[in-house]
Design an enzyme around this catalytic site. Structure first.
Site, PDB file in Angstrom:
ATOM      1  N   HIS A   1       0.766   5.187   1.301  1.00  0.00           N
ATOM      2  CA  HIS A   1       0.009   6.061   2.205  1.00  0.00           C
ATOM      3  C   HIS A   1       0.672   7.437   2.215  1.00  0.00           C
ATOM      4  O   HIS A   1       1.900   7.542   2.308  1.00  0.00           O
ATOM      5  CB  HIS A   1       0.002   5.468   3.622  1.00  0.00           C
ATOM      6  CG  HIS A   1      -0.781   6.307   4.576  1.00  0.00           C
ATOM      7  ND1 HIS A   1      -2.158   6.308   4.603  1.00  0.00           N
ATOM      8  CD2 HIS A   1      -0.383   7.191   5.517  1.00  0.00           C
ATOM      9  CE1 HIS A   1      -2.564   7.166   5.517  1.00  0.00           C
ATOM     10  NE2 HIS A   1      -1.511   7.719   6.092  1.00  0.00           N
TER      11      HIS A   1
ATOM     12  N   ASN B   1       0.859  -1.187   0.000  1.00  0.00           N
ATOM     13  CA  ASN B   1       0.000   0.000   0.000  1.00  0.00           C
ATOM     14  C   ASN B   1       0.893   1.235   0.000  1.00  0.00           C
ATOM     15  O   ASN B   1       1.994   1.216   0.540  1.00  0.00           O
ATOM     16  CB  ASN B   1      -0.874   0.024   1.256  1.00  0.00           C
ATOM     17  CG  ASN B   1      -1.793   1.235   1.308  1.00  0.00           C
ATOM     18  OD1 ASN B   1      -2.410   1.595   0.304  1.00  0.00           O
ATOM     19  ND2 ASN B   1      -1.880   1.875   2.470  1.00  0.00           N
TER      20      ASN B   1
ATOM     21  N   GLU C   1      -3.941  -4.386  10.641  1.00  0.00           N
ATOM     22  CA  GLU C   1      -4.149  -3.069  11.250  1.00  0.00           C
ATOM     23  C   GLU C   1      -3.998  -1.986  10.181  1.00  0.00           C
ATOM     24  O   GLU C   1      -3.043  -2.011   9.405  1.00  0.00           O
ATOM     25  CB  GLU C   1      -3.106  -2.822  12.355  1.00  0.00           C
ATOM     26  CG  GLU C   1      -3.087  -3.880  13.428  1.00  0.00           C
ATOM     27  CD  GLU C   1      -4.434  -4.058  14.087  1.00  0.00           C
ATOM     28  OE1 GLU C   1      -5.079  -3.036  14.388  1.00  0.00           O
ATOM     29  OE2 GLU C   1      -4.860  -5.215  14.270  1.00  0.00           O
ATOM     30  N   LEU C   2      -4.887  -1.005  10.164  1.00  0.00           N
ATOM     31  CA  LEU C   2      -4.894   0.040   9.132  1.00  0.00           C
ATOM     32  C   LEU C   2      -3.587   0.843   9.141  1.00  0.00           C
ATOM     33  O   LEU C   2      -3.192   1.382  10.189  1.00  0.00           O
ATOM     34  CB  LEU C   2      -6.079   0.989   9.351  1.00  0.00           C
ATOM     35  CG  LEU C   2      -6.261   2.053   8.272  1.00  0.00           C
ATOM     36  CD1 LEU C   2      -6.734   1.433   6.967  1.00  0.00           C
ATOM     37  CD2 LEU C   2      -7.231   3.135   8.728  1.00  0.00           C
ATOM     38  N   ASP C   3      -2.942   0.915   7.970  1.00  0.00           N
ATOM     39  CA  ASP C   3      -1.724   1.709   7.795  1.00  0.00           C
ATOM     40  C   ASP C   3      -0.599   1.288   8.748  1.00  0.00           C
ATOM     41  O   ASP C   3       0.207   2.114   9.195  1.00  0.00           O
ATOM     42  CB  ASP C   3      -2.016   3.215   7.919  1.00  0.00           C
ATOM     43  CG  ASP C   3      -3.016   3.681   6.864  1.00  0.00           C
ATOM     44  OD1 ASP C   3      -3.034   3.071   5.770  1.00  0.00           O
ATOM     45  OD2 ASP C   3      -3.775   4.616   7.137  1.00  0.00           O
TER      46      ASP C   3
HETATM   47  C1  GAR Z   1      -2.571   9.051  -3.101  1.00  0.00           C
HETATM   48  O1  GAR Z   1      -2.073  10.252  -2.530  1.00  0.00           O
HETATM   49  C2  GAR Z   1      -2.446   7.917  -2.111  1.00  0.00           C
HETATM   50  O2  GAR Z   1      -1.291   7.979  -1.321  1.00  0.00           O
HETATM   51  C3  GAR Z   1      -3.673   8.130  -1.266  1.00  0.00           C
HETATM   52  O3  GAR Z   1      -4.677   8.495  -2.178  1.00  0.00           O
HETATM   53  C4  GAR Z   1      -4.091   9.158  -3.301  1.00  0.00           C
HETATM   54  C5  GAR Z   1      -4.545   8.444  -4.553  1.00  0.00           C
HETATM   55  O4  GAR Z   1      -4.148   9.157  -5.709  1.00  0.00           O
HETATM   56  N1  GAR Z   1      -4.004   6.953  -0.536  1.00  0.00           N
HETATM   57  C6  GAR Z   1      -4.639   6.960   0.633  1.00  0.00           C
HETATM   58  O5  GAR Z   1      -5.005   7.969   1.199  1.00  0.00           O
HETATM   59  C7  GAR Z   1      -4.885   5.574   1.203  1.00  0.00           C
HETATM   60  N2  GAR Z   1      -5.598   5.668   2.453  1.00  0.00           N
HETATM   61  P1  GAR Z   1      -4.099   8.414  -7.116  1.00  0.00           P
HETATM   62  O6  GAR Z   1      -5.467   7.761  -7.328  1.00  0.00           O
HETATM   63  O7  GAR Z   1      -3.874   9.528  -8.087  1.00  0.00           O
HETATM   64  O8  GAR Z   1      -2.993   7.415  -7.085  1.00  0.00           O
END
Ligand code: GAR
Length: 197
Positions: free
Chosen positions: A109, A107, A143-145
């Site tokens: 984050h 993932n 666990e989340l993140d």
């Molecule tokens: C990214 O900034 C990613 O890190 C975040 O969402 C965005 C997706 O952008 N992820 C989270 O917040 C996960 N909880 P993208 O669709 O342009 O890749």
């Protein structure tokens, strides 16, 4: 070569960076982009890049996460992926799903974990007066993140920053970090990568 499925909810800019990176002597290749909604922008972009794209809509499951995850899992299995990359996938995954892919799921984050798990990471970092912020790629555990950190990229927080300005600066680094980590991970190397803007 290792088969990679990428899960998205939104525009999928990280997915695009990952797909574009998997060329030449790369140890992996993209086999499926899967979204939780038919209108995730990432689906169109994936097809434009020549990658199979599909969705499993979470809404008909009305909050029955295990049932949604069973459908997601079934669709994934058709593509026989070795590795799953969450790339802006905004559904929380339960232990049942995570354990089926443990050790094979990454993932990204948008914070320097363990700081700012969850949502609104950029606004929270600004509010806390951080001078540095960034993003993290980690293995997914229940666990989340949480889960072993495979890489981080740092950016400075600048005077006059807004959550949007900071998010854009971090996103640029996400597009460097995630492909770098995936390349190593697909080759069986879990050593950590640290990047700075
Ligand atoms: C990214 O900034 C990613 O890190 C975040 O969402 C965005 C997706 O952008 N992820 C989270 O917040 C996960 N909880 P993208 O669709 O342009 O890749």
């Amino acid at each position: 070569s290792r088969r990679v499925a990428i899960l998205v909810s939104g525009g999928g800019s990280n997915m695009v960076a990952l797909v574009k990176s998997m060329t030449g002597d790369h140890p992996a290749r993209p086999v499926l982009v899967l979204a939780n909604s038919a209108d995730a922008g990432g689906l169109v972009r994936a097809r434009e890049l020549g990658v199979e794209a599909d969705h499993v809509d979470h809404r008909p499951f009305k909050g029955d996460r295990p049932a949604f995850e069973d459908a997601l899992h079934a669709r994934l299995l058709q593509a026989e992926p070795d590795i799953l990359c969450l790339a802006g996938f905004m559904r929380v995954l339960t232990e049942g799903f995570v354990s089926r892919w443990q050790g094979r799921m990454l993932n990204i984050h948008p914070s320097l974990l363990p700081k700012y798990r969850g949502l609104h990471t950029h606004a929270r970092a600004l509010e806390a007066g951080e001078t540095e912020h960034g993003c993290t790629v980690h293995e997914v555990t229940p666990e989340l993140d949480e889960g072993p950190i495979l890489g981080q990229a740092r950016v400075p927080v600048l005077p006059g920053d807004t959550p949007d300005l900071l998010a854009a600066r971090v996103l640029e680094q996400e597009h460097r970090l995630y492909p770098a980590v995936l390349r190593r991970f697909a080759a069986g190397d879990r050593s950590r990568i640290d990047l700075a803007a």
